[in-house]
Scaffold this active site. Structure first.
Site, PDB file in Angstrom:
ATOM      1  N   GLN A 179      12.231  56.374   7.438  1.00  0.00           N
ATOM      2  CA  GLN A 179      10.810  56.065   7.585  1.00  0.00           C
ATOM      3  C   GLN A 179      10.171  55.635   6.279  1.00  0.00           C
ATOM      4  OE1 GLN A 179      10.054  60.359   8.645  1.00  0.00           O
ATOM      5  NE2 GLN A 179       8.157  59.998   7.518  1.00  0.00           N
ATOM      6  N   HIS A 205       6.059  67.850  10.880  1.00  0.00           N
ATOM      7  CA  HIS A 205       7.147  66.876  10.884  1.00  0.00           C
ATOM      8  C   HIS A 205       7.845  66.901  12.236  1.00  0.00           C
ATOM      9  CE1 HIS A 205       9.914  64.127   9.058  1.00  0.00           C
ATOM     10  NE2 HIS A 205      10.930  64.956   8.985  1.00  0.00           N
ATOM     11  N   CYS A 238       7.174  59.867  11.115  1.00  0.00           N
ATOM     12  CA  CYS A 238       8.299  60.691  11.580  1.00  0.00           C
ATOM     13  C   CYS A 238       8.311  60.840  13.095  1.00  0.00           C
ATOM     14  CB  CYS A 238       8.273  62.053  10.907  1.00  0.00           C
ATOM     15  SG  CYS A 238       6.757  62.995  11.172  1.00  0.00           S
ATOM     16  N   ASN A 270      17.269  63.731  10.911  1.00  0.00           N
ATOM     17  CA  ASN A 270      16.028  63.454  10.211  1.00  0.00           C
ATOM     18  C   ASN A 270      15.821  61.938  10.138  1.00  0.00           C
ATOM     19  OD1 ASN A 270      13.682  63.831   8.645  1.00  0.00           O
ATOM     20  ND2 ASN A 270      14.619  65.478   7.475  1.00  0.00           N
TER      21      ASN A 270
END
Length: 452
Positions: free
Chosen positions: A66, A368, A72, A390
């Site tokens: 990102q 997040h 996110c 992630n």
């Protein structure tokens, strides 16, 4: 309190004497001042316990990044969707455009902001509600229900159809100038209303303002495609998908996800949110006609149960958490035992509040969004460790993925999104039919996933 309590010279002398009386305090000072608090508090045995092999695991493509943006929640959502494309067409990897939903989210959030401004014209400018609305009207953050609304209206596109730009990779300037414009627009709308301008003229002003926002977004991000040609090759380099699609057609053909089957579950153990009830957050959303958010609040074990069930069916799980808590970031380890801050300092800091108290006192909230793509289970089938995809690139953590201990899940995971078929009959009935309790706009369950 009727009297002040200034810090005196005697207080300082006592504090200094107390500090120097313990050898451990001096050792901690030297270590922390040299390497930082988290580095000095790192517990190597706990770090080593975070394995990279999992009992249940979903195989994804290459890690996404990102970059310097708070997208996110978009990356996590698109990563759950691209997995379906990878699986359906037997691909090595695949990536959906993250700039495409960013464009529409900024436009829709701006319109949502104007809606709220027009609805609060008679509220005091310095009141809590209007001040809140002006604080961050169009930031990068979001939640699953907001992303679902974008996809239902605008579809998705391959990354090649709308690639990243300088303003999507680093959204600071875009957010700064768009926010300034929106605050100025709010000023004009409120002042026009105070001067007696009627509702029809205010509505026309709003339309022109939306046009200005569109102009700014195209300048920064490029124009989103109305249609595009797509060609996708599989692992054997054979053409697996070819054609011209609108973004809505591409979502239906390539992703094929029943968005309305996916529901948002939260776990917030505060006194004002009993488990087993449905909640919404006032004035939280982006697409006006889609409405806001809807949650079912359940204990952490229920969130784990449904997440494991979905992983066992070979589907990843979107989740939201407070990522910076007890986090060894460079190594990608979320584990409440991996950092012994309280042992290092000699008094309770991390342990001074429980989960409910952290929410109530503003210490914790969802910050997040990521994707659960694996889990380890003990001999009784209970989870011990989770694998996390992630969106910080392949060089983060361990080849781009993190691990999350099960006790950390209990403390800092606040939301998962799963197919409603994994809910019990009672849970599904409650989610679908119960009248939601309305939470204030500033409730911690209204926080937006936005960590860069």
């Amino acid at each position: 309190m009727d009297q002040t309590s200034p810090i005196t010279a005697d207080d300082l002398a006592a504090a200094r004497k107390d500090f120097l009386a313990e050898r451990a305090n001096v050792v901690a000072k030297n270590a922390v001042s040299s390497s930082g608090l988290r580095a000095a508090a790192r517990v190597p045995e706990r770090v080593a316990a975070n394995t990279t092999t999992f009992d249940v695991e979903v195989s994804q493509g290459e890690r996404t990044d990102q970059e310097r943006s708070g997208r996110c929640w978009m990356f996590a959502s698109l990563n759950t969707m691209r997995y379906r494309v990878i699986k359906k067409y037997n691909l090595k990897t695949f990536e959906l455009s993250q700039a495409y939903p960013l464009f529409w989210d900024k436009l829709e959030k701006s319109n949502w902001f104007f809606e709220n401004v027009l609805d609060t014209l008679d509220e005091p400018l310095d009141g809590r509600l209007v001040s809140y609305l002006l604080t961050d009207p169009v930031g990068d953050g979001g939640q699953w229900d907001m992303f679902k609304a974008l996809v239902k209206k605008y579809g998705v596109a391959p990354k090649e159809a709308m690639p990243e730009t300088a303003c999507s990779r680093n959204t600071h300037e875009l957010d700064k100038y768009l926010t300034r414009y929106l605050r100025g627009a709010a000023k004009r709308l409120r002042e026009s209303h105070a001067a007696g301008v009627g509702a029809a003229d205010l509505s026309q002003m709003r339309k022109e303002m939306v046009g200005d926002v569109y102009h700014l977004l195209v300048t920064c991000l490029g124009e989103p495609p109305q249609s595009f040609s797509a060609r996708v090759r599989d692992r054997d380099d054979k053409l697996a998908l070819s054609g011209t699609f609108t973004p809505q057609e591409f979502f239906a053909e390539a992703v094929g996800m029943e968005l309305d089957d996916y529901v948002s579950l939260i776990s917030a153990p505060t006194a004002d949110k009993p488990f087993g009830h449905v909640y919404t957050v006032d004035r939280l959303g982006n697409v006006v006609e889609a409405g806001g958010v809807r949650y079912l609040n359940l204990p952490p074990d229920e969130l784990k149960r449904v997440a494991i069930a979905q992983l066992k069916d070979n589907l990843p799980v979107w989740f939201g958490c407070d990522v910076d808590q007890s986090y060894v970031r460079d190594e990608g380890i979320m584990d409440v035992a991996a950092l012994d801050v309280d042992g290092l300092l000699g008094f309770d800091v991390e342990g001074c509040m429980d989960k409910a108290e952290r929410l109530d006192y503003g210490e914790s909230a969802m910050t997040h969004a990521m994707v659960l793509e694996g889990v380890n289970l003990d001999e009784k089938g209970a989870p011990t460790l989770w694998k996390v995809e992630n969106s910080w690139g392949k060089d983060h953590g361990r080849n781009g993925f993190d691990t999350l201990s099960d006790p950390w899940f209990d403390e800092y995971v606040y939301q998962v999104v799963v197919d409603k078929r994994y809910l019990t009959d009672d849970e599904r009935r409650t989610y679908e039919t119960a009248e939601p309790t309305h939470l204030a706009p500033w409730d911690p369950m209204g926080s937006l996933a936005r960590v860069r």
